[in-house]
Design an enzyme around this catalytic site. Structure first.
Site, PDB file in Angstrom:
ATOM      1  N   ARG A 153      -4.886  10.649   4.357  1.00 28.64           N
ATOM      2  CA  ARG A 153      -3.866  11.683   4.558  1.00 28.64           C
ATOM      3  C   ARG A 153      -2.825  11.690   3.451  1.00 28.64           C
ATOM      4  O   ARG A 153      -2.244  12.720   3.137  1.00 28.64           O
ATOM      5  CB  ARG A 153      -3.128  11.469   5.870  1.00 28.64           C
ATOM      6  CG  ARG A 153      -3.963  11.345   7.075  1.00 28.64           C
ATOM      7  CD  ARG A 153      -3.116  11.391   8.304  1.00 28.64           C
ATOM      8  NE  ARG A 153      -2.871  12.753   8.714  1.00 28.64           N
ATOM      9  CZ  ARG A 153      -1.806  13.455   8.386  1.00 28.64           C
ATOM     10  NH1 ARG A 153      -0.864  12.927   7.663  1.00 28.64           N
ATOM     11  NH2 ARG A 153      -1.670  14.689   8.793  1.00 28.64           N
ATOM     12  N   ARG A 187       0.389  14.543  13.213  1.00 30.30           N
ATOM     13  CA  ARG A 187       0.896  14.369  11.853  1.00 30.30           C
ATOM     14  C   ARG A 187       0.956  15.661  11.031  1.00 30.30           C
ATOM     15  O   ARG A 187       0.283  15.804  10.009  1.00 30.30           O
ATOM     16  CB  ARG A 187       0.085  13.287  11.144  1.00 30.30           C
ATOM     17  CG  ARG A 187       0.071  12.007  11.951  1.00 30.30           C
ATOM     18  CD  ARG A 187      -0.600  10.873  11.244  1.00 30.30           C
ATOM     19  NE  ARG A 187       0.220  10.296  10.196  1.00 30.30           N
ATOM     20  CZ  ARG A 187      -0.149   9.271   9.444  1.00 30.30           C
ATOM     21  NH1 ARG A 187      -1.325   8.726   9.604  1.00 30.30           N
ATOM     22  NH2 ARG A 187       0.647   8.796   8.513  1.00 30.30           N
ATOM     23  N   PRO A 188       1.760  16.609  11.469  1.00 28.51           N
ATOM     24  CA  PRO A 188       1.883  17.857  10.712  1.00 28.51           C
ATOM     25  C   PRO A 188       2.585  17.651   9.373  1.00 28.51           C
ATOM     26  O   PRO A 188       3.199  16.600   9.150  1.00 28.51           O
ATOM     27  CB  PRO A 188       2.749  18.724  11.631  1.00 28.51           C
ATOM     28  CG  PRO A 188       3.512  17.778  12.478  1.00 28.51           C
ATOM     29  CD  PRO A 188       2.664  16.549  12.623  1.00 28.51           C
ATOM     30  N   ILE A 189       2.501  18.666   8.510  1.00 27.09           N
ATOM     31  CA  ILE A 189       3.190  18.566   7.214  1.00 27.09           C
ATOM     32  C   ILE A 189       4.212  19.697   7.067  1.00 27.09           C
ATOM     33  O   ILE A 189       4.610  20.063   5.959  1.00 27.09           O
ATOM     34  CB  ILE A 189       2.208  18.572   6.011  1.00 27.09           C
ATOM     35  CG1 ILE A 189       1.303  19.817   6.052  1.00 27.09           C
ATOM     36  CG2 ILE A 189       1.394  17.298   5.963  1.00 27.09           C
ATOM     37  CD1 ILE A 189       0.704  20.145   4.706  1.00 27.09           C
ATOM     38  N   LYS A 233       0.840  -1.211   0.000  1.00 26.34           N
ATOM     39  CA  LYS A 233       0.000   0.000   0.000  1.00 26.34           C
ATOM     40  C   LYS A 233       0.869   1.254   0.000  1.00 26.34           C
ATOM     41  O   LYS A 233       0.667   2.171  -0.806  1.00 26.34           O
ATOM     42  CB  LYS A 233      -0.899   0.009   1.243  1.00 26.34           C
ATOM     43  CG  LYS A 233      -1.540   1.360   1.535  1.00 26.34           C
ATOM     44  CD  LYS A 233      -2.367   1.354   2.802  1.00 26.34           C
ATOM     45  CE  LYS A 233      -1.637   1.566   4.089  1.00 26.34           C
ATOM     46  NZ  LYS A 233      -1.370   2.958   4.485  1.00 26.34           N
ATOM     47  N   CYS A 287      -4.783  12.522  13.022  1.00 31.06           N
ATOM     48  CA  CYS A 287      -5.527  11.280  12.936  1.00 31.06           C
ATOM     49  C   CYS A 287      -5.335  10.524  14.234  1.00 31.06           C
ATOM     50  O   CYS A 287      -4.638  11.007  15.139  1.00 31.06           O
ATOM     51  CB  CYS A 287      -5.142  10.464  11.707  1.00 31.06           C
ATOM     52  SG  CYS A 287      -3.628   9.568  11.866  1.00 31.06           S
ATOM     53  N   ARG A 297      -8.735  -0.256   4.583  1.00 33.53           N
ATOM     54  CA  ARG A 297      -7.901   0.778   3.964  1.00 33.53           C
ATOM     55  C   ARG A 297      -6.551   0.206   3.573  1.00 33.53           C
ATOM     56  O   ARG A 297      -5.917   0.699   2.638  1.00 33.53           O
ATOM     57  CB  ARG A 297      -7.676   1.937   4.948  1.00 33.53           C
ATOM     58  CG  ARG A 297      -8.898   2.767   5.180  1.00 33.53           C
ATOM     59  CD  ARG A 297      -8.527   3.998   5.968  1.00 33.53           C
ATOM     60  NE  ARG A 297      -7.251   4.522   5.508  1.00 33.53           N
ATOM     61  CZ  ARG A 297      -6.321   5.057   6.290  1.00 33.53           C
ATOM     62  NH1 ARG A 297      -6.539   5.169   7.581  1.00 33.53           N
ATOM     63  NH2 ARG A 297      -5.202   5.499   5.790  1.00 33.53           N
ATOM     64  N   ASP A 308       4.778   0.631  12.108  1.00 35.48           N
ATOM     65  CA  ASP A 308       3.607  -0.077  11.568  1.00 35.48           C
ATOM     66  C   ASP A 308       3.526  -1.535  12.036  1.00 35.48           C
ATOM     67  O   ASP A 308       2.547  -2.218  11.737  1.00 35.48           O
ATOM     68  CB  ASP A 308       3.602  -0.016  10.031  1.00 35.48           C
ATOM     69  CG  ASP A 308       3.360   1.394   9.521  1.00 35.48           C
ATOM     70  OD1 ASP A 308       2.942   2.254  10.320  1.00 35.48           O
ATOM     71  OD2 ASP A 308       3.605   1.646   8.321  1.00 35.48           O
TER      72      ASP A 308
HETATM   73  N1  EPU Z   1       6.348  14.715  10.812  1.00 41.86           N
HETATM   74  C1  EPU Z   1       6.427  16.046  11.150  1.00 41.86           C
HETATM   75  N2  EPU Z   1       6.353  16.957  10.142  1.00 41.86           N
HETATM   76  C2  EPU Z   1       6.224  16.590   8.846  1.00 41.86           C
HETATM   77  C3  EPU Z   1       6.156  15.240   8.509  1.00 41.86           C
HETATM   78  C4  EPU Z   1       6.232  14.301   9.529  1.00 41.86           C
HETATM   79  O1  EPU Z   1       6.545  16.409  12.317  1.00 41.86           O
HETATM   80  O2  EPU Z   1       6.154  17.489   7.986  1.00 41.86           O
HETATM   81  C5  EPU Z   1       6.416  13.704  11.886  1.00 41.86           C
HETATM   82  C6  EPU Z   1       5.138  12.877  11.985  1.00 41.86           C
HETATM   83  O3  EPU Z   1       4.150  13.540  12.731  1.00 41.86           O
HETATM   84  C7  EPU Z   1       5.635  11.616  12.628  1.00 41.86           C
HETATM   85  C8  EPU Z   1       7.039  11.465  12.025  1.00 41.86           C
HETATM   86  O4  EPU Z   1       7.404  12.744  11.571  1.00 41.86           O
HETATM   87  O5  EPU Z   1       5.737  11.795  14.006  1.00 41.86           O
HETATM   88  C9  EPU Z   1       7.133  10.486  10.866  1.00 41.86           C
HETATM   89  O6  EPU Z   1       6.122  10.757   9.907  1.00 41.86           O
HETATM   90  P1  EPU Z   1       6.275  10.401   8.370  1.00 41.86           P
HETATM   91  O7  EPU Z   1       6.181  11.641   7.580  1.00 41.86           O
HETATM   92  O8  EPU Z   1       7.480   9.533   8.183  1.00 41.86           O
HETATM   93  O9  EPU Z   1       4.975   9.511   8.157  1.00 41.86           O
HETATM   94  P2  EPU Z   1       3.963   9.547   6.919  1.00 41.86           P
HETATM   95  O10 EPU Z   1       4.679   9.752   5.668  1.00 41.86           O
HETATM   96  O11 EPU Z   1       2.820  10.418   7.260  1.00 41.86           O
HETATM   97  C10 EPU Z   1       4.193   6.982   6.408  1.00 41.86           C
HETATM   98  C11 EPU Z   1       3.270   5.807   6.286  1.00 41.86           C
HETATM   99  C12 EPU Z   1       2.751   5.414   7.666  1.00 41.86           C
HETATM  100  C13 EPU Z   1       3.961   5.054   8.543  1.00 41.86           C
HETATM  101  C14 EPU Z   1       4.936   6.242   8.588  1.00 41.86           C
HETATM  102  C15 EPU Z   1       6.211   5.952   9.359  1.00 41.86           C
HETATM  103  C16 EPU Z   1       2.317   6.081   4.080  1.00 41.86           C
HETATM  104  C17 EPU Z   1       1.141   6.411   3.251  1.00 41.86           C
HETATM  105  N3  EPU Z   1       2.161   6.174   5.405  1.00 41.86           N
HETATM  106  O12 EPU Z   1       3.431   8.038   6.980  1.00 41.86           O
HETATM  107  O13 EPU Z   1       1.948   4.279   7.493  1.00 41.86           O
HETATM  108  O14 EPU Z   1       3.537   4.734   9.834  1.00 41.86           O
HETATM  109  O15 EPU Z   1       5.305   6.626   7.248  1.00 41.86           O
HETATM  110  O16 EPU Z   1       6.855   4.862   8.838  1.00 41.86           O
HETATM  111  O17 EPU Z   1       3.373   5.745   3.565  1.00 41.86           O
HETATM  112  C18 EPU Z   1       0.201   2.779   7.982  1.00 41.86           C
HETATM  113  O18 EPU Z   1       0.416   2.243   6.885  1.00 41.86           O
HETATM  114  O19 EPU Z   1      -0.547   2.276   8.863  1.00 41.86           O
HETATM  115  C19 EPU Z   1       0.844   4.059   8.272  1.00 41.86           C
HETATM  116  C20 EPU Z   1       0.396   4.884   9.219  1.00 41.86           C
END
Ligand code: EPU
Length: 415
Positions: free
Chosen positions: A92, A121-123, A22, A116, A396, A304
Site C-alpha cells: 500500500r 485505509r482510504p487515501i 521499514k 487490507c 514484509r 503497530d
Molecule cells: N486515513 C484516512 N484517510 C486517509 C489516510 C488515512 O481515513 O487519507 C485513516 C486510516 O484509514 C487509519 C488512520 O487514518 O484509520 C491512520 O492512517 P495513516 O495514514 O496514519 O496510516 P498509513 O500511513 O497508511 C502508516 C504505517 C502503518 C502504521 C500507521 C499508523 C507505513 C508504511 N505504514 O500507515 O504501519 O500502522 O502509519 O501508525 O508507514 C505496519 O508497519 O505494520 C503498518 C501497518
C-alpha cells in the site's frame, strides 16, 4: 509456503541489534524521485516491502542497487509516471510516489490501493490535501490520475492524523511554489527522518517534529546521503519477546525514546529496564500486572505494537483492556490467540484480555505483519508447538526475526 515453528523454550537471554526502520525507509526511497542523481541510504533493512519499492522505482526509470544495508538509488528523468496495480496491491505504501511524481512531473497515475486486513485505509486525506496544492484527480480503471501544472503552497489542515498523508504532502510541498503549512501533521519519528533527508537534499522544512510543519518550496533538490533511523517497532517487539519469557534481553542500535509509550506501559505492568540513548535492556520479571492501553498517533501507544502487547498481556496477572483507535479491523490476531487458549473477549475496537493464561501450542495463521509477530511471541510461551503459516506477512516487515530470536535462545525455526 514457509511456516514458522515455535516451541516453548528457555527464557531469552542476550543482546540483539534492531535493523533500520521499514516505515522510514519506504518514504525515504520514494523521496529520491524528487532529485536526479545518486542517493545513498544506509541502514535500509532487507525486506520484501523494500524489494517492492525497488521494483517500483525501477519502473520509474531509477537504478537501484544494494550493498548490504546500503541502498543506492540513481534517479533520472522518467517518461513513465505510473505505479501499477501489480505492485500497489502488494504494498500500500506505493501511494507514496503520488506526491513526488506530481511535484517532479505534474502528472501521476497510481493504482488505488484497496483495503487490507487491518482496515479500509482510504487515501481521501492525501488527495484532498494535494488538491489544495492545485492538483486535480480523476479515478479511471481503478487508478488515480493526478495532474497539475505547477503545485502551489497552501494551508493544509488534516481532519485526522495520517502518517502517509503527511509524508505525501511533505514530498509534494518541497517543490511547490511558495509556502505550505501542514496542521495536525503526524509526528512519528519516521516523519522526522523524512524531513531530515528532504532538508539534506535542499528542502526548507521547519518545525520538524511538531504537528505544524512549515515548508518553503524550492526550485530543485539534489541527491544526498542519509542513515535510516532504527526500527522502533522491531526493537519493541524484541523487548516484548524478552519480557514474555521472563528473560533478560538487551536491544541495541535502537532509540528507546522512540518507543517510550510502550516501555512506560510495560513499567506500569511491573517491568524494569536499563536504558541508554541507543540501547534498552528488559530485566527478568516473573510476574506482572495487566494494564490498559489505547492506541494513538505518536507519541501515544503505537497501533503497530497493539498485537504484540496483547500477546504479552495474556501472561499478566489480572485483566487488561486494549482499545484500537487507529484501524477499524486490527484485531484479526485475537481469534488466532484464542486458538492458543488465550482468554480474550473482543468487542468492536476493544479487547479484554484475562491473564495469566496457560497458552497451548496450535497451528495458527498470520493475518498481517504485526499479527504474525504477536503469534510468534505467544508461541514462545505456549506449551508444545505453535506453527504459524502465511509468514510472507512477516517477511514484509521484520528482517530475520526468527534468526534474531533463535540467537537469544528461542526454539524457533522456519520450515
Ligand atoms: N486515513 C484516512 N484517510 C486517509 C489516510 C488515512 O481515513 O487519507 C485513516 C486510516 O484509514 C487509519 C488512520 O487514518 O484509520 C491512520 O492512517 P495513516 O495514514 O496514519 O496510516 P498509513 O500511513 O497508511 C502508516 C504505517 C502503518 C502504521 C500507521 C499508523 C507505513 C508504511 N505504514 O500507515 O504501519 O500502522 O502509519 O501508525 O508507514 C505496519 O508497519 O505494520 C503498518 C501497518
Amino acid at each position: 509456503m514457509d511456516k514458522i515453528v515455535v516451541q516453548k523454550g528457555a527464557k531469552l537471554d542476550g543482546e540483539v541489534a534492531a535493523s533500520g526502520a521499514k516505515n522510514s525507509s519506504l518514504p525515504l526511497l520514494f523521496s529520491t524521485l524528487l532529485a536526479d542523481g545518486e542517493h545513498k541510504l544506509h541502514n535500509v533493512p532487507i525486506l520484501k516491502d523494500i524489494d517492492s519499492t525497488f521494483r517500483l522505482l525501477e519502473l520509474l526509470n531509477c537504478k537501484t542497487q544494494r550493498e548490504g544495508h546500503t541502498a543506492i538509488v540513481t534517479v533520472s528523468e522518467s517518461k513513465q509516471r505510473e505505479a501499477e496495480y501489480d505492485i500497489v496491491r502488494k504494498m500500500r505504501a506505493s501511494i507514496l510516489c503520488l506526491g513526488p511524481l506530481l511535484a517532479r512531473y505534474g502528472e501521476a497515475v497510481v493504482s488505488l490501493p484497496g483495503g487490507c486486513a487491518i482496515g479500509t485505509r482510504p487515501i481521501n486525506q492525501h488527495l484532498d490535501a494535494l488538491k489544495q496544492l492545485g492538483a486535480e484527480f480523476e479515478i479511471k480503471g481503478g487508478n488515480v490520475h493526478g495532474r497539475v501544472k505547477k503545485l502551489t503552497g497552501g494551508n493544509i489542515v488534516f481532519d485526522g492524523v495520517t502518517v502517509g498523508g503527511t509524508e505525501n504532502i511533505l514530498m509534494a510541498a518541497v517543490l511547490a511554489d511558495g509556502e505550505t503549512v501542514i496542521e495536525n501533521a503526524a509526528k512519528e519519528p519516521e516523519i522526522v527522518d523524512l524531513c531530515e533527508y528532504l532538508n539534506k537534499m535542499g528542502a526548507k522544512i521547519s518545525n520538524v517534529g511538531s504537528s505544524v510543519l512549515k515548508i518553503e518550496g524550492v526550485k530543485s533538490l539534489s541527491p544526498s546521503e542519509h542513515t535510516v533511523i532504527p526500527d522502533r517497532i522491531e526493537a519493541g517487539t524484541l523487548l516484548i519477546a524478552g519480557a514474555i519469557t521472563g528473560g533478560d534481553v538487551k536491544v541495541t542500535h535502537c532509540v528507546p525514546k522512540h518507543f517510550e509509550a510502550l516501555t512506560n506501559k510495560m513499567r506500569e505492568a511491573g517491568f524494569e529496564f536499563v536504558e541508554s540513548e541507543n540501547s534498552i535492556r528488559v530485566l527478568p520479571t516473573s510476574s506482572f500486572q495487566g494494564v490498559d492501553v489505547t492506541t494513538a498517533p505518536h507519541p501515544g501507544f503505537a497501533t503497530d505494537f497493539q498485537a504484540q502487547f496483547m500477546a504479552l498481556m495474556t501472561q499478566a496477572k489480572g485483566s487488561s483492556i486494549i482499545t484500537e483507535s487507529i484501524f477499524e479491523n486490527r484485531f484479526m490476531h485475537v481469534q488466532e490467540l484464542r486458538r492458543l487458549n488465550a482468554d480474550i473477549t473482543p468487542k468492536s475496537r476493544v479487547a479484554i484480555v484475562r491473564g495469566p493464561c496457560a497458552l497451548q501450542g496450535a497451528p495458527v495463521m498470520a493475518t498481517d505483519l504485526r499479527a504474525s509477530a504477536s503469534l510468534i511471541l505467544a508461541g514462545l510461551f505456549a506449551d508444545g508447538e505453535t506453527t504459524i503459516s502465511r509468514v510472507y506477512h512477516l517477511d514484509r516487515g521484520y528482517e530475520k526475526l526468527e534468526e534474531k530470536l533463535a540467537n537469544l535462545g528461542a526454539n524457533v525455526r522456519r520450515d
